[in-house]
Design a protein around this motif. Structure first.
Motif, PDB file in Angstrom:
ATOM      1  N   CYS A 365      39.766  46.464  48.207  1.00 11.31           N
ATOM      2  CA  CYS A 365      38.443  47.113  48.223  1.00 11.31           C
ATOM      3  C   CYS A 365      37.832  47.018  49.617  1.00 11.31           C
ATOM      4  N   CYS A 453      41.346  47.875  42.561  1.00 16.92           N
ATOM      5  CA  CYS A 453      42.072  46.685  42.097  1.00 16.92           C
ATOM      6  C   CYS A 453      43.526  47.004  41.719  1.00 16.92           C
ATOM      7  N   CYS A 456      45.833  46.127  44.545  1.00 14.23           N
ATOM      8  CA  CYS A 456      45.486  44.866  45.232  1.00 14.23           C
ATOM      9  C   CYS A 456      46.361  43.728  44.736  1.00 14.23           C
ATOM     10  N   CYS A 469      40.878  36.628  42.474  1.00 15.23           N
ATOM     11  CA  CYS A 469      40.152  37.593  43.315  1.00 15.23           C
ATOM     12  C   CYS A 469      39.042  36.828  44.044  1.00 15.23           C
TER      13      CYS A 469
END
Ligand SMILES: Cc1cc2nc3c(=O)[nH]c(=O)nc-3n(C[C@H](O)[C@H](O)[C@H](O)COP(=O)(O)OP(=O)(O)OC[C@H]3O[C@@H](n4cnc5c(N)ncnc54)[C@H](O)[C@@H]3O)c2cc1C
Ligand code: SF4
Length: 523
Positions: A365, A453, A456, A469
């Motif tokens: 992000c 996400c 990620c 996270c």
């Protein structure tokens, strides 16, 4: 010379009060490009180029009218003063005060006239320079805005707490905006419950990319200067296509109203990888440079609603940003400056992570939001608030550093609007003047509002462990760190109550992981 009119880089308005009573035979205009303005905060190339290109076009428009303009122009390695005949004379100095000292005093005008600057320190700098030059200075009110400083002071008078929503309702009534017989159109002031959706798995619906404004000869000249003189600054001018004249800005507005306004509300808060613009207007820089009047923008949006071309929820959501938020943050800025910039209510003491200047991070992000910010000088509101701002807040970065970063990177960044948004709304550094609670969230918020996400290596559901996270870890750590203060805020009650779910071992693990993140960020 009778009046010398000072025009700053964000005062490019032919209808400005500075020009009231302008007499081409007696008066002249003064404008200056100053390198220090781009280095005092390490501005991105797009931000520098937007200001310089718009200034040069404005100077050309004034000269086309036959007005005398003294213009200080940056070159690849120095600067020149160009007088009415266009011939250059070397300029010295680096700062705005230098430019004022070396030119204005020598011209000996009877009076220096300008519209009040949008930045507190610039106003003070000009006042001091004119005083030491012994020249009378007249600062006129900036009528670009729909709420004068006196009107905002009257609104704020006697209120224990300022809230945008009440200010906005007053503005709607005063400016008869989206009103039917004295009542808000559609029976409500706010339709946010119908707005702010997320895209779902399929991503954004088909949409046209915003109208582009390819550089003309003047802008190409600016791009060459910026690439040479500010080579080490972040950003890329290969895709530079911002509106830099009033005519461009008008076309950009038309394009937004025709192609994106109707869906603006639905997708206002949604994010998607490699989709920087989505349904946003891209009008902030044109408005902040004063190329575009907010009244024109508000009227065009309302007309689209009245003619059935855009739904009320979307139009109201858009108008609120301009008639509400934009005017409100300016009111806050002037009411609380100069002390506002030093506020640090949460005692944040971390440095800004270095990757804010490169976008080089494993967090997908942040990588996307930072990447487009540095490259294009743009991110939309939720990327600024709930990605870059959220991470800095929960990491505990010193608000002044966060402020200086935001002021440097965005094409629309000017202090009166950037500072309250950053230090107040995003970092809660003002202790609640701007926003009634800190905007904090776990990675799950970002997961819901974007597709970040999925690409990620972290998992937004995890707060500890190798896949945790960092947003989620820092969220719980923020609650633990600030629990006593947050308990007093009824809007945070539910979030604080959830802390009871964490036993001692879990709290310790979160705090350990957060400490690791902070150590890594500081290096
Ligand atoms: C941390 C942070 C820093 C920000 N810094 C700036 C800044 O330096 N300059 C700036 O103009 N805006 C700033 N904003 C507000 C907002 O993010 C931008 O105005 C918006 O993203 C600009 O893109 P747009 O023109 O496509 O806006 P849209 O999403 O299309 O919105 C329409 C217009 O509403 C106005 N607007 C929307 N939100 C706000 C707001 N919170 N405050 C004031 N005006 C608003 C802008 O003029 C904008 O052009 C900041 C927000 C945050 C959270
Ligand atoms: S998992 Fe966390 S760091 Fe990765 S994209 Fe989602 S919110 Fe950002």
């Amino acid at each position: 010379m009778r009046h010398l009119i000072l025009v700053l880089g964000d005062q490019l308005d032919l209808d400005s009060a500075a020009f009231d009573g302008f007499d081409t035979t007696l008066d002249a205009v003064w404008m200056a490009e100053v390198a220090h303005e781009s280095t005092k905060v390490w501005s991105t190339k797009p931000r520098i180029a937007v200001f310089l290109a718009a200034m040069r076009h404005f100077c050309a428009a004034l000269r086309e009218r036959g007005w005398k303009v003294f213009y200080r122009e940056l070159t690849a390695d120095s600067a020149v003063w160009r007088g009415a005949d266009g011939r250059g004379k070397p300029a010295k100095g680096e700062t705005f005060s230098d430019a004022l000292r070396e030119s204005v005093a020598g011209m000996k005008p009877q009076r220096v006239v300008m519209v009040e600057p949008g930045e507190w320190s610039v106003r003070e700098e000009i006042r001091a320079a004119m005083e030491s030059a012994g020249l009378p200075l007249e600062m006129r009110e900036d009528r670009h805005f729909l709420c004068s400083r006196a009107e905002f002071a009257a609104h704020a008078e006697g209120r224990k707490q300022l809230r945008m929503e009440f200010f906005y309702r007053e503005m709607r009534k005063r400016h008869d905006s989206l009103m039917d017989d004295g009542k808000p159109a559609g029976g409500d002031w706010n339709f946010d419950s119908e707005n702010r959706k997320s895209f779902g798995k399929n991503g954004p619906p088909m949409h046209k990319t915003p109208r582009s404004f390819p550089p003309d000869e003047i802008t190409r000249g600016v791009i060459a200067v910026v690439n040479a003189r500010f080579a080490g600054h972040p950003g890329d001018l290969g895709q530079f296509d911002w509106p830099v004249t009033a005519a461009d800005a008008e076309l950009a507005l038309k394009d937004f109203i025709a192609h994106r306004l109707a869906e603006f509300g639905d997708w206002e808060d949604a994010m998607w990888t490699a989709e920087p613009w989505l349904f946003h207007s891209r009008l902030s820089s044109a408005m902040n440079l004063k190329l575009l009047n907010p009244r024109t923008v508000i009227a065009a949006a309302e007309k689209a609603y009245r003619e059935g071309r855009a739904p009320l929820a979307s139009v109201e959501g858009f108008i609120r940003q301009i008639l509400g938020w934009r005017e409100y943050v300016r009111g806050i800025y002037w009411r609380f400056m100069p002390g506002y910039v030093d506020k640090n209510a949460l005692g944040a003491d971390q440095p800004l992570p270095k990757f804010y200047w490169t976008g080089d991070t494993e967090m997908a992000c942040l990588r996307d939001a930072l990447g487009q910010t540095l490259r294009l000088g743009y991110a939309h509101h939720i990327q600024r608030l709930m990605v870059t701002g959220l991470y800095a807040l929960m990491l505990g970065v010193r608000p002044r550093e966060v402020h200086e970063w935001y002021l440097a990177v965005y094409v629309d960044a000017v202090e009166w609007v950037e500072l309250p948004n950053t230090l107040g709304m995003s970092q809660h550094g003002d202790g609640g003047i701007m926003a009634s609670k800190p905007y904090i969230a776990t990675g799950k918020y970002i997961q819901r509002m974007s597709n970040y996400c999925t690409g990620c290596r972290f998992d937004p559901a995890e707060a500890t462990g190798p896949k945790a996270c960092p947003f989620t870890t820092l969220y719980w750590d923020f609650l633990l760190q600030h629990e006593p203060m947050l308990r007093k805020n009824h809007r945070m009650a539910m979030q604080v109550r959830n802390l009871a779910r964490l036993d001692e071992a879990r709290r310790e693990a979160i705090q350990k992981q957060a400490a690791k993140i902070r150590t890594a960020s500081a290096n």
